[in-house]
Scaffold this motif. Structure first.
Motif, PDB file in Angstrom:
ATOM      1  N   ALA A   1       0.818  -1.215   0.000  1.00  0.00           N
ATOM      2  CA  ALA A   1       0.000   0.000   0.000  1.00  0.00           C
ATOM      3  C   ALA A   1       0.853   1.266   0.000  1.00  0.00           C
ATOM      4  CB  ALA A   1      -0.944  -0.006   1.201  1.00  0.00           C
ATOM      5  N   LEU A   2       1.971   1.236   0.686  1.00  0.00           N
ATOM      6  CA  LEU A   2       2.883   2.383   0.666  1.00  0.00           C
ATOM      7  C   LEU A   2       3.414   2.636  -0.749  1.00  0.00           C
ATOM      8  CD1 LEU A   2       4.970   1.695   3.890  1.00  0.00           C
ATOM      9  CD2 LEU A   2       3.615   3.749   3.491  1.00  0.00           C
TER      10      LEU A   2
ATOM     11  N   ALA B   1       9.046 -10.661   9.026  1.00  0.00           N
ATOM     12  CA  ALA B   1       9.604 -11.908   9.546  1.00  0.00           C
ATOM     13  C   ALA B   1      10.800 -11.630  10.454  1.00  0.00           C
ATOM     14  CB  ALA B   1      10.013 -12.819   8.389  1.00  0.00           C
ATOM     15  N   LEU B   2      11.566 -10.621  10.116  1.00  0.00           N
ATOM     16  CA  LEU B   2      12.742 -10.259  10.908  1.00  0.00           C
ATOM     17  C   LEU B   2      12.372  -9.579  12.221  1.00  0.00           C
ATOM     18  CD1 LEU B   2      15.003  -8.834   8.062  1.00  0.00           C
ATOM     19  CD2 LEU B   2      15.644 -10.729   9.578  1.00  0.00           C
ATOM     20  N   TYR B   3      11.406  -8.659  12.177  1.00  0.00           N
ATOM     21  CA  TYR B   3      11.161  -7.772  13.316  1.00  0.00           C
ATOM     22  C   TYR B   3       9.826  -7.996  14.018  1.00  0.00           C
ATOM     23  CZ  TYR B   3      14.961  -5.363  10.916  1.00  0.00           C
ATOM     24  OH  TYR B   3      16.148  -5.056  10.293  1.00  0.00           O
ATOM     25  N   GLY B   4       8.919  -8.746  13.395  1.00  0.00           N
ATOM     26  CA  GLY B   4       7.649  -9.054  14.035  1.00  0.00           C
ATOM     27  C   GLY B   4       6.542  -8.059  13.760  1.00  0.00           C
ATOM     28  N   TYR B   5       5.339  -8.457  14.082  1.00  0.00           N
ATOM     29  CA  TYR B   5       4.137  -7.651  13.817  1.00  0.00           C
ATOM     30  C   TYR B   5       4.201  -6.291  14.490  1.00  0.00           C
ATOM     31  CZ  TYR B   5      -0.772  -6.230  13.846  1.00  0.00           C
ATOM     32  OH  TYR B   5      -1.938  -5.530  13.702  1.00  0.00           O
ATOM     33  N   ASP B   6       4.684  -6.254  15.724  1.00  0.00           N
ATOM     34  CA  ASP B   6       4.686  -4.996  16.479  1.00  0.00           C
ATOM     35  C   ASP B   6       5.644  -3.965  15.907  1.00  0.00           C
ATOM     36  OD1 ASP B   6       2.761  -5.968  18.197  1.00  0.00           O
ATOM     37  OD2 ASP B   6       4.210  -6.684  19.685  1.00  0.00           O
ATOM     38  N   SER B   7       6.501  -4.393  14.972  1.00  0.00           N
ATOM     39  CA  SER B   7       7.429  -3.441  14.359  1.00  0.00           C
ATOM     40  C   SER B   7       6.763  -2.609  13.272  1.00  0.00           C
ATOM     41  CB  SER B   7       8.621  -4.193  13.745  1.00  0.00           C
ATOM     42  OG  SER B   7       8.222  -4.950  12.602  1.00  0.00           O
ATOM     43  N   ILE B   8       5.595  -3.034  12.796  1.00  0.00           N
ATOM     44  CA  ILE B   8       4.882  -2.299  11.746  1.00  0.00           C
ATOM     45  C   ILE B   8       4.247  -1.073  12.385  1.00  0.00           C
ATOM     46  CG2 ILE B   8       3.112  -2.425   9.962  1.00  0.00           C
ATOM     47  CD1 ILE B   8       3.372  -5.501  10.100  1.00  0.00           C
ATOM     48  N   PRO B   9       4.557   0.132  11.895  1.00  0.00           N
ATOM     49  CA  PRO B   9       4.003   1.338  12.524  1.00  0.00           C
ATOM     50  C   PRO B   9       2.482   1.297  12.636  1.00  0.00           C
ATOM     51  CG  PRO B   9       5.754   1.949  11.026  1.00  0.00           C
ATOM     52  CD  PRO B   9       5.518   0.473  10.831  1.00  0.00           C
ATOM     53  N   ARG B  10       1.995   1.596  13.824  1.00  0.00           N
ATOM     54  CA  ARG B  10       0.558   1.531  14.089  1.00  0.00           C
ATOM     55  C   ARG B  10      -0.230   2.448  13.171  1.00  0.00           C
ATOM     56  NH1 ARG B  10      -2.825  -1.887  15.350  1.00  0.00           N
ATOM     57  NH2 ARG B  10      -1.168  -2.681  16.716  1.00  0.00           N
ATOM     58  N   LEU B  11       0.301   3.629  12.877  1.00  0.00           N
ATOM     59  CA  LEU B  11      -0.406   4.553  11.996  1.00  0.00           C
ATOM     60  C   LEU B  11      -0.647   3.921  10.636  1.00  0.00           C
ATOM     61  CD1 LEU B  11      -1.569   7.332  11.277  1.00  0.00           C
ATOM     62  CD2 LEU B  11       0.766   8.066  10.703  1.00  0.00           C
ATOM     63  N   TRP B  12       0.362   3.234  10.090  1.00  0.00           N
ATOM     64  CA  TRP B  12       0.214   2.605   8.774  1.00  0.00           C
ATOM     65  C   TRP B  12      -0.810   1.489   8.817  1.00  0.00           C
ATOM     66  CZ3 TRP B  12       6.122   2.078   7.314  1.00  0.00           C
ATOM     67  CH2 TRP B  12       6.644   3.375   7.135  1.00  0.00           C
ATOM     68  N   LEU B  13      -0.817   0.723   9.898  1.00  0.00           N
ATOM     69  CA  LEU B  13      -1.823  -0.329  10.044  1.00  0.00           C
ATOM     70  C   LEU B  13      -3.221   0.276  10.108  1.00  0.00           C
ATOM     71  CD1 LEU B  13      -0.025  -2.637  12.611  1.00  0.00           C
ATOM     72  CD2 LEU B  13      -0.656  -3.283  10.284  1.00  0.00           C
ATOM     73  N   ASP B  14      -3.355   1.371  10.835  1.00  0.00           N
ATOM     74  CA  ASP B  14      -4.658   2.029  10.943  1.00  0.00           C
ATOM     75  C   ASP B  14      -5.117   2.551   9.590  1.00  0.00           C
ATOM     76  OD1 ASP B  14      -4.698   1.521  13.655  1.00  0.00           O
ATOM     77  OD2 ASP B  14      -4.045   3.530  14.238  1.00  0.00           O
ATOM     78  N   GLN B  15      -4.196   3.005   8.770  1.00  0.00           N
ATOM     79  CA  GLN B  15      -4.542   3.576   7.475  1.00  0.00           C
ATOM     80  C   GLN B  15      -4.775   2.527   6.392  1.00  0.00           C
ATOM     81  OE1 GLN B  15      -0.993   6.085   7.346  1.00  0.00           O
ATOM     82  NE2 GLN B  15      -2.277   7.911   7.352  1.00  0.00           N
ATOM     83  N   LEU B  16      -4.357   1.307   6.637  1.00  0.00           N
ATOM     84  CA  LEU B  16      -4.518   0.249   5.638  1.00  0.00           C
ATOM     85  C   LEU B  16      -5.988  -0.039   5.396  1.00  0.00           C
ATOM     86  CD1 LEU B  16      -2.902  -1.884   3.929  1.00  0.00           C
ATOM     87  CD2 LEU B  16      -3.320  -3.471   5.824  1.00  0.00           C
TER      88      LEU B  16
END
Length: 282
Positions: free
Chosen positions: A26-27, A256-271
């Motif tokens: 999406a980015l 896979a390297l850094y895990g789910y929590d490494s994905i910025p919350r703002l980007w997840l919210d905007q997805l």
């Protein structure tokens, strides 16, 4: 065989990889086909060649979700079922945020029309690599990975790119270092030799086109030369060219390297389309 048979804490890991791929995709969507150096991606925006709202994922994520959905429904690899789901995406808009497919690759469209994968030298786009990551979380064999690739992309360059990427993801998920994982799994085919020491290449030598080996190299280079999910995917987008697919593949690897929590919350919210993602993860 389901997603539970390969790696511990499978649900969390699968969620990380799927969302990692979707957010990267999406980015990159607004910048697809733009020349490197003419833009700077720092977050979710809309517009671009496809004119989509911010946070919209492309065919890359849709086909990855269809792959997950098929494995979950069938309890394993069923290429006929996968092909049927891919066709539902292409012709009915399944697995999309807006009920219509966009960004469809030529080889993918041709393969789904004719019922078998394209195997010509010029049919080595990145359309199977972008959707292959979930297979790393199963105990599928290399031949099964090849068969899944060959639904759309049947040339050895494409099938071996998928095998390589699945092996690298498995090594990473087992806690082995990325650079070592790359070195251990490079296919004997000389066309893959450039992957040896990929992390040391200067940015100007990293290509980000729709060719599967370029996408593979770009994703690995970004992951090797960054230290977080956000850095990795924005670096991939900013390579230009096939920005959404480079960031989709890099995003799966970075998650896979850094895990789910490494994905910025703002980007997840905007997805957009998270309800579709969640449906395919349950």
């Amino acid at each position: 065989m389901t997603f539970g048979t390969y790696h511990g804490h499978i649900s969390k890991t699968l969620r990380a990889i799927v969302y990692g791929a979707a957010v990267g995709d999406a980015l990159g969507v607004p910048y697809e086909c733009m020349e490197r150096g003419t833009f700077e991606c720092a977050g979710m925006v809309g517009g671009g060649a496809h004119g989509m709202p911010a946070g919209t994922f492309s065919d890359d994520t849709s086909l990855l979700l269809a792959t997950c959905d098929s494995i979950g429904a069938c309890g394993g690899i069923d290429v006929d079922d996968m092909r049927s789901r891919f066709r539902a995406w292409l012709y009915e808009g399944a697995y999309t945020a807006d009920g219509r497919a966009f960004g469809v690759g030529n080889a993918t469209a041709a393969a789904l029309r004719q019922g078998f994968g394209c195997d010509g030298e010029r049919s080595n786009g990145n359309g199977s690599l972008m959707r292959i990551a979930p297979l790393a979380l199963t105990d599928v064999t290399d031949d099964e990975v090849r068969a899944v690739s060959a639904i759309t992309h049947a040339h050895p360059v494409s099938t071996e790119s998928c095998v390589f990427f699945v092996r690298v993801l498995r090594d990473v998920l087992e806690g082995r270092g990325l650079e070592g994982a790359v070195g251990r799994n490079i296919p004997a085919d000389e066309r893959f030799a450039f992957l040896e020491g990929i992390q040391e290449l200067p940015r100007d030598e990293i290509r980000s086109t729709g060719y599967v080996l370029d996408t593979l190299g770009a994703a690995l280079w970004c992951a090797c030369n960054t230290g977080s999910y956000g850095e990795c995917v924005t670096k991939a987008v900013n390579l230009g060219g096939d920005s959404d697919t480079a960031a989709c593949v890099a995003g799966a690897l970075a998650a896979a390297l850094y895990g789910y929590d490494s994905i910025p919350r703002l980007w997840l919210d905007q997805l957009r389309g998270k309800e579709i993602v969640e449906r395919c993860l349950t």
